[in-house]
Enzyme design. Structure first.
Site, PDB file in Angstrom:
ATOM      1  N   ASP A  95     -42.178  54.240  32.330  1.00 49.81           N
ATOM      2  CA  ASP A  95     -43.430  53.747  31.767  1.00 49.81           C
ATOM      3  C   ASP A  95     -44.344  53.455  32.945  1.00 49.81           C
ATOM      4  O   ASP A  95     -43.875  53.214  34.070  1.00 49.81           O
ATOM      5  CB  ASP A  95     -43.167  52.470  30.965  1.00 49.81           C
ATOM      6  N   ASP A 129     -48.032  51.471  32.999  1.00 51.96           N
ATOM      7  CA  ASP A 129     -48.668  50.150  33.082  1.00 51.96           C
ATOM      8  C   ASP A 129     -47.654  49.039  32.833  1.00 51.96           C
ATOM      9  O   ASP A 129     -46.929  49.035  31.842  1.00 51.96           O
ATOM     10  CB  ASP A 129     -49.802  50.060  32.057  1.00 51.96           C
ATOM     11  N   GLY A 160     -48.613  55.689  27.392  1.00 49.70           N
ATOM     12  CA  GLY A 160     -49.586  55.735  26.307  1.00 49.70           C
ATOM     13  C   GLY A 160     -50.868  56.399  26.756  1.00 49.70           C
ATOM     14  O   GLY A 160     -51.760  56.658  25.944  1.00 49.70           O
ATOM     15  N   LYS A 184     -42.335  57.102  22.391  1.00 47.25           N
ATOM     16  CA  LYS A 184     -41.867  57.485  23.719  1.00 47.25           C
ATOM     17  C   LYS A 184     -40.433  58.009  23.660  1.00 47.25           C
ATOM     18  O   LYS A 184     -40.067  58.943  24.381  1.00 47.25           O
ATOM     19  CB  LYS A 184     -41.970  56.296  24.672  1.00 47.25           C
ATOM     20  N   ASP A 233     -41.493  48.031  30.037  1.00 46.73           N
ATOM     21  CA  ASP A 233     -41.781  46.597  29.945  1.00 46.73           C
ATOM     22  C   ASP A 233     -42.339  46.167  28.599  1.00 46.73           C
ATOM     23  O   ASP A 233     -42.437  44.976  28.332  1.00 46.73           O
ATOM     24  CB  ASP A 233     -42.802  46.195  31.023  1.00 46.73           C
ATOM     25  N   ASN A 286     -43.727  49.321  23.122  1.00 45.13           N
ATOM     26  CA  ASN A 286     -43.746  50.776  22.930  1.00 45.13           C
ATOM     27  C   ASN A 286     -42.739  51.503  23.828  1.00 45.13           C
ATOM     28  O   ASN A 286     -42.600  52.715  23.730  1.00 45.13           O
ATOM     29  CB  ASN A 286     -45.157  51.349  23.117  1.00 45.13           C
TER      30      ASN A 286
END
Length: 272
Positions: free
Chosen positions: A9, A11, A44, A200, A223, A226
Site C-alpha cells: 500500500d 499512503d 487507491g 485490493k 495500514d 482498504n
C-alpha cells in the site's frame, strides 16, 4: 517459506507523512529487486499518481490501481483486468454525491477530475508541483462531472470526502444499500467508491495469476481498512504501527509506523 513478491500500500505505508519514500526503504527495495523479488504498488490512487514512485523505484511490474479496479502496465501504457462502472452506475453515484453534499474526484481511464478545490487537493497540488514536469500527473478541473462521465472511456472510482463525517457515513450507507458498489475507507474522512468486488485483495489475485505467483508467496504491507482484503489474502500480512487496531488484528504481524525505517528493517529480515 521463500517469498517471491512484496505488495505495498502507498499512503500511510510505503510513503511517510511527507508523501516521500524513506531513503532506507528505497535502498532496500533496490536490493531485493536485484535478487529477483517482485515489488508491486497497490493503491487507491490513479495510475498517473502512482507513476512517480514507480519511476523512482525502477519497477517493471504492473500497478494495482483504484483499490483493485484495474491493473496498469506502465511499459505498455495500458490497463488490463479492469472492472469500471457503467455510465448509468456513475450517474447514480453522482446523484448521491450531490444529494449528500459530498466532495468528490472522479477517476477515469485518462485522468483525475474535480469540480471544486478542497484542502486535501491543495496539499496534493503542492506535491505535484514539487515533481519534475515529466512526472507530474494530470488532474483536471472540470465544469461538469456529467460531461466527464459521458466522455470517459472508463470511470473507475469516485474519491469522496467530507469533514461532515455523519453526512459521509450516510452517503456511504446509501451507496452500500444499492448493492452495486463498495465503499473502501482510505482515511477517517475519505471513502473510495468503486464497483462491488473491486478490492485490493482481488487486484492482488489478478496480479498473482498474471505473474504465475501463488498468493502464499507474497508479503503485503498496509495500514488502512482498504488494505485488509490484501493483508488477509497474502502469505504474510504486515500492518503498520499507525494502523487502527481493527486493521492490526487482521494482520499476521505489526511493525513500526510509516515515518520509521521499519519497512526497510522488515525487508532485510525477510529477504537478506
Amino acid at each position: 517459506m521463500k517469498y517471491k513478491a512484496v505488495a505495498f500500500d502507498m499512503d500511510g505505508t510505503l510513503l511517510a507523512s511527507n508523501r516521500l519514500i524513506l531513503p532506507e526503504t528505497v535502498a532496500m527495495i533496490e536490493k531485493i529487486s536485484a535478487q529477483g523479488v517482485k515489488v508491486i504498488l497497490v493503491s487507491g490512487r490513479h495510475h498517473s499518481v502512482i507513476y512517480p514512485y514507480y519511476y523512482q523505484l525502477k519497477l517493471s511490474t504492473p500497478a494495482i490501481c483504484c483499490n483493485g479496479s484495474y491493473l496498469y502496465d506502465f511499459e505498455k501504457q495500458q490497463s488490463f483486468a479492469g472492472k469500471p462502472m457503467t455510465k448509468e452506475q456513475a450517474k447514480t453515484l453522482l446523484n448521491l454525491v450531490n444529494q449528500y453534499g459530498i466532495h468528490t474526484l472522479i477517476y477515469t481511464d485518462q485522468m483525475m477530475t474535480y469540480e471544486v478545490l478542497d484542502d486535501h487537493l491543495e496539499g496534493f497540488f503542492k506535491w505535484v508541483n514539487s515533481l519534475p514536469s515529466f512526472l507530474q500527473p494530470e488532474i483536471k478541473k472540470v465544469d461538469s462531472f456529467d460531461r466527464v462521465i459521458d466522455e470517459a472511456g472508463a470511470v473507475y472510482k469516485f474519491a469522496t470526502s467530507s469533514h461532515d463525517l455523519p453526512a459521509l457515513r450516510q452517503f456511504s450507507d446509501a451507496v452500500e444499500a444499492l448493492n452495486q458498489f463498495s465503499c473502501e475507507w482510505s482515511w477517517s474522512n475519505r471513502a473510495d467508491v468503486a464497483v462491488k468486488g473491486n478490492t485490493k485483495g482481488n487486484g492482488l489475485m489478478h496480479w498473482a495469476k498474471h505473474e504465475n505467483i501463488d498468493l502464499s508467496e507474497i508479503v503485503a504491507f498496509g495500514d488502512s481498512y482498504n488494505d485488509i482484503s490484501m493483508l488477509t489474502l497474502a502469505g504474510l500480512g504486515i500492518a503498520m504501527g499507525n494502523a487502527d487496531d481493527e486493521v492490526k488484528a487482521k494482520a499476521d504481524h505489526v511493525i513500526g509506523d510509516n515515518n520509521s525505517t521499519s519497512i526497510a528493517s522488515e525487508l532485510e529480515k525477510l529477504f537478506l
